[in-house]
Enzyme design. Structure first.
Site, short mmCIF file in Angstrom:
data_model
loop_
_atom_site.label_atom_id
_atom_site.label_comp_id
_atom_site.label_asym_id
_atom_site.label_seq_id
_atom_site.Cartn_x
_atom_site.Cartn_y
_atom_site.Cartn_z
N ARG A 78 0.81 -1.22 0.00
CA ARG A 78 0.00 0.00 0.00
C ARG A 78 0.84 1.28 0.00
NH1 ARG A 78 -5.57 -0.88 0.71
NH2 ARG A 78 -5.71 -2.96 1.60
N HIS A 100 -19.44 9.53 1.17
CA HIS A 100 -19.85 8.22 1.71
C HIS A 100 -21.37 8.13 1.70
CE1 HIS A 100 -19.56 4.56 4.05
NE2 HIS A 100 -20.53 5.04 4.82
N ASP A 135 -13.87 6.11 7.07
CA ASP A 135 -15.14 6.84 7.11
C ASP A 135 -15.27 7.70 8.36
OD1 ASP A 135 -15.85 5.82 4.61
OD2 ASP A 135 -16.70 4.02 5.50
N GLU A 175 -25.97 12.74 -3.43
CA GLU A 175 -24.50 12.80 -3.45
C GLU A 175 -24.03 13.79 -4.51
OE1 GLU A 175 -22.42 9.04 -3.62
OE2 GLU A 175 -24.07 8.00 -2.64
C1 GRF Z 1 -20.93 6.38 -4.31
O1 GRF Z 1 -22.09 5.82 -3.77
C2 GRF Z 1 -20.06 6.94 -3.22
O2 GRF Z 1 -20.78 7.46 -2.15
C3 GRF Z 1 -19.27 5.74 -2.77
O3 GRF Z 1 -19.01 5.02 -3.95
C4 GRF Z 1 -20.01 5.32 -4.92
C5 GRF Z 1 -19.31 5.81 -6.14
O4 GRF Z 1 -20.21 6.00 -7.22
N1 GRF Z 1 -18.09 6.16 -2.05
P1 GRF Z 1 -19.70 6.78 -8.51
O5 GRF Z 1 -18.48 6.04 -9.01
O6 GRF Z 1 -19.38 8.19 -8.10
O7 GRF Z 1 -20.84 6.72 -9.48
#
Ligand code: GRF
Length: 218
Positions: free
Chosen positions: A67, A111, A147, A176
């Site tokens: 990593r 998230h 998170d 989001e």
């Molecule tokens: C989203 O639901 C985000 O919250 C999570 O992974 C997903 C990514 O979706 N961390 P995208 O690739 O942005 O469509």
């Protein structure tokens, strides 16, 4: 004023990346994407970036012995791009303390839950199983623990009868796409100050209404 330069890290679909691309198209938006990095060569998000004329890099984690070596390559690419903020937009690799500390308060994640509830994976199935009435999403500064970190923006949606994880995920995902560009704008405008482990926002205007589920008259 100079726009804040963003590096966006993805692993897949890139719909949140697309929301940031769309926000940055507005000349009045105070940020611009200078680099998109994916750890997966076939991530759909790479096509979105290319279509928008944004430089892309593939940094395959499988090419590195561990990593820290992978993250050294990520940091080198980000530093070369001149980005001042790193956005994790569906980046599906665990990060070491070293990376989180290198980019402390310059690294944000989206998230799909109302943190601190439902950290980790399968958030929507777990929210439905727990019987919560309200779900949502969070943009936060990244800390070494998964998170965790100062919360910048959240959006809430109802969990409705008959929802399955996919239906709830779609309802949350629409939010989001709203809160990620909002959080980045607030950072770019210099309106966020991290005090202790809380993010204080200058001049914030929150909606005064409440989301009540089930509706009181329902
Ligand atoms: C989203 O639901 C985000 O919250 C999570 O992974 C997903 C990514 O979706 N961390 P995208 O690739 O942005 O469509």
């Amino acid at each position: 004023m100079a726009r804040l330069k963003l590096a966006v890290l993805i692993s897949g679909r890139g719909s949140n990346l697309q929301a940031l691309i769309d926000a940055c198209r507005d000349a009045a938006y105070p940020a611009e994407i200078v680099l998109v990095i994916s750890n997966e060569a076939d991530a759909l998000g790479l096509e979105r970036a290319k279509a928008a004329g944004i430089p892309t890099r593939v940094v395959p984690h499988r090419d590195f012995p561990d990593r820290p070596a992978f993250e050294t390559a990520l940091t080198a690419a980000i530093e070369t791009s001149g980005a001042g903020l790193v956005c994790l937009a569906g980046f599906m690799r665990m990060l070491t303390d070293g990376f989180a500390n290198r980019w402390r308060d310059k690294l944000v994640n989206i998230h799909p839950s109302l943190l601190p509830a439902f950290k980790g994976l399968d958030t929507h199935a777990r929210a439905i199983a727990a019987g919560v009435r309200i779900a949502g999403c969070t943009v936060h500064f990244v800390r070494p623990a998964m998170d965790e970190g100062p919360i910048i923006a959240q959006a809430a949606v109802p969990v409705l009868p008959g929802d399955d994880a996919a239906i709830l995920a779609a309802r949350v995902l629409a939010q989001e796409h709203i809160i990620f560009p909002v959080a980045v704008r607030l950072i770019a405008e210099g309106r966020i100050k991290v005090v202790g482990e809380r993010a204080e926002i200058a001049g914030v205007s929150a909606h005064r209404g409440a989301l009540v589920n089930p509706a009181p008259d329902g």
